[in-house]
Structures are given as C-alpha cells and as structure tokens.
Scaffold this active site. Sequence first.
Site, PDB file in Angstrom:
ATOM      1  N   GLU A  79       0.828  -1.208   0.000  1.00  0.00           N
ATOM      2  CA  GLU A  79       0.000   0.000   0.000  1.00  0.00           C
ATOM      3  C   GLU A  79       0.866   1.262   0.000  1.00  0.00           C
ATOM      4  OE1 GLU A  79      -3.582   1.870   2.817  1.00  0.00           O
ATOM      5  OE2 GLU A  79      -2.047   0.568   3.688  1.00  0.00           O
ATOM      6  N   LYS A 118     -10.451   3.061  -1.138  1.00  0.00           N
ATOM      7  CA  LYS A 118     -10.520   2.327   0.126  1.00  0.00           C
ATOM      8  C   LYS A 118     -11.805   2.649   0.889  1.00  0.00           C
ATOM      9  CE  LYS A 118      -7.460   1.521   4.141  1.00  0.00           C
ATOM     10  NZ  LYS A 118      -6.105   1.861   4.639  1.00  0.00           N
ATOM     11  N   CYS A 145      -5.631  -2.586   2.661  1.00  0.00           N
ATOM     12  CA  CYS A 145      -5.231  -2.593   4.072  1.00  0.00           C
ATOM     13  C   CYS A 145      -6.404  -2.792   5.024  1.00  0.00           C
ATOM     14  CB  CYS A 145      -4.439  -1.330   4.393  1.00  0.00           C
ATOM     15  SG  CYS A 145      -3.393  -1.490   5.872  1.00  0.00           S
TER      16      CYS A 145
END
Length: 288
Positions: free
Chosen positions: A44, A117, A154
């Site tokens: 990431e 995200k 993540c």
Amino acid sequence: MTMLTVAALQLALSSPDESENIAAVSALVEQAAAKGAQLILPPELFSGPYFCKVEDESLFAVARPTAEHPSVIAMQALATKLKVAIPTSFFERDGPHYYNTLAMIDEHGELLGTYRKSHIPDGPGYEEKFYFRPGNSGFKVWEVFGTSIGVGICWDQWYPECARTMALMGAELLLYPTAIGSEPYDEGLDTSRMWRRAMQGHAVSNCMPVVAANRIGTESENGGDGQSFYGHSFIADEWGDLVAEFGSSESGVLIASLDLARAAKHRAGMGFFRDRRPDLYGRLSEDI
C-alpha cells in the site's frame, strides 16, 4: 484461465525521495516478471514512507490525480513492457477530495478503473481519517488474464463483508496491499498473526486464494516516532494454507502458481454460496 502465477512484493519504503521508492518497487516487479509472475502486488502507498503516522497539512501535497501520479505512470509503463498486471496503490487527489486509491492496471498497461478504500482507520500511528475520505467507488472486481480479481486496501482486509461482497461479484482471487506494523499505544502488541489469520479466513470462507503484500522496516520521517512495519506478506490457497510467505524482515518477491479451476471446484463443492441465507442477514446492513 486455469492457472495464474501471482507475486507479492515486500520491501522497505522509507526513502523521502519518491522516485527511489518507485524504483525499488519497479526492480522487484521486474524480478517477479522474470520468474513468470503475471499478476504482481506491491504494498500500500508504496511511493513513500507511510505518512499517516501524524497529522500534517503539508503532506496533502503528495497526492495527485490518478493519471498524474508517479506510481500509476511508472506501473503502467512496466505493465506494458513486461505484459503483467499490477494493482497500484496511491494517494489520490480528486478536486478538493482525497482518497486512498488503487488503480487496476492490466497486462496491456491499460487502466481498468480505480477502487477507493472503503474502511478508513483512525488511531495512534494510523491517522488515515485526517487524509482520506471514505471510498465512494464501491467494491470492484476486474478481469485480468481471464481471471476475475477483487482488491481491498489494508484496513479493508479485516472485514469479512468486504471479501464476501467481492466473491459474490465474481472474484476468483482476493488481493490486499497493506501498510501495517507496530501499535504506538501498546509496544507489546503484535497483530501480525491475527492479521494473517483474518485473511486466511477469507480464503477459507470464500474458497479462493488470497494475496497480501506489506512493507518492512522502521520509518521515522515526517515527524513519525519510529514506527516499524512487520512484513509477513503471504500467498494462501483456497484452503487458507500458506503456499508462500515472508517473515518480518525479508525483502523480495513471493511467487506462486494458483490453480483457479481447482479452487472453483472446491468452492462449488463446499456449498457456502449455495447455503447462504441473505433473508437472515439484514442486521449486517444496519448501523449499530
């Protein structure tokens, strides 16, 4: 496609020079491609140190629009040259808004789209809500090399709802680029084992392989407090078994050839999707 060769990259990304970090990732992409990898996953936000350790207005300057971000530009060039697909994590600026975003670059160097995200953490050492809006893209599944892949970013990796949604959208393989390590509020807390187990659980309950790529090393830039990242990148098969793994300090390329036809057979045989009861799951979409 029956077989797909995948790679996860693990390395330190502590240089304040963006071009150095991108070059380091590029070198590992080249190594992975030389070993036969078709789909290559870097960690990431790999263009620099993990800047979300602190709240600093000046750091918004490192965000760029998708087409202008150096990470995206570099990975598109590599994908074109090497004929590999590269899910590319970067800090996106979209007008006045900022996102933690992934660009899905296919084996022709084409940008298939972006995923923003969805789950944004906020806590000591991971103050992402200061920098990123919650993603508004919804979960995404893309086809590369004849395979449907889903990618979370993540903090998304902790949520079974994210993995199951991508599986229901047709994903045959799940990937998670990551930046995770020490917890500044508790020096004795090591989440590396539970981090792996959570994603291995996604592999088991969705009967499909999972790939996770994390960074390593201690980063003290941008006013940080020496936060250390614990690596432990891995590739798991459809049973959740680790077929390739790094520890806390190795730098390099993990590679594995995955039998997606075997995984599909297992997925059908287990009956998890057949026996779902969506009529009972309404509570999942309600606020606590």
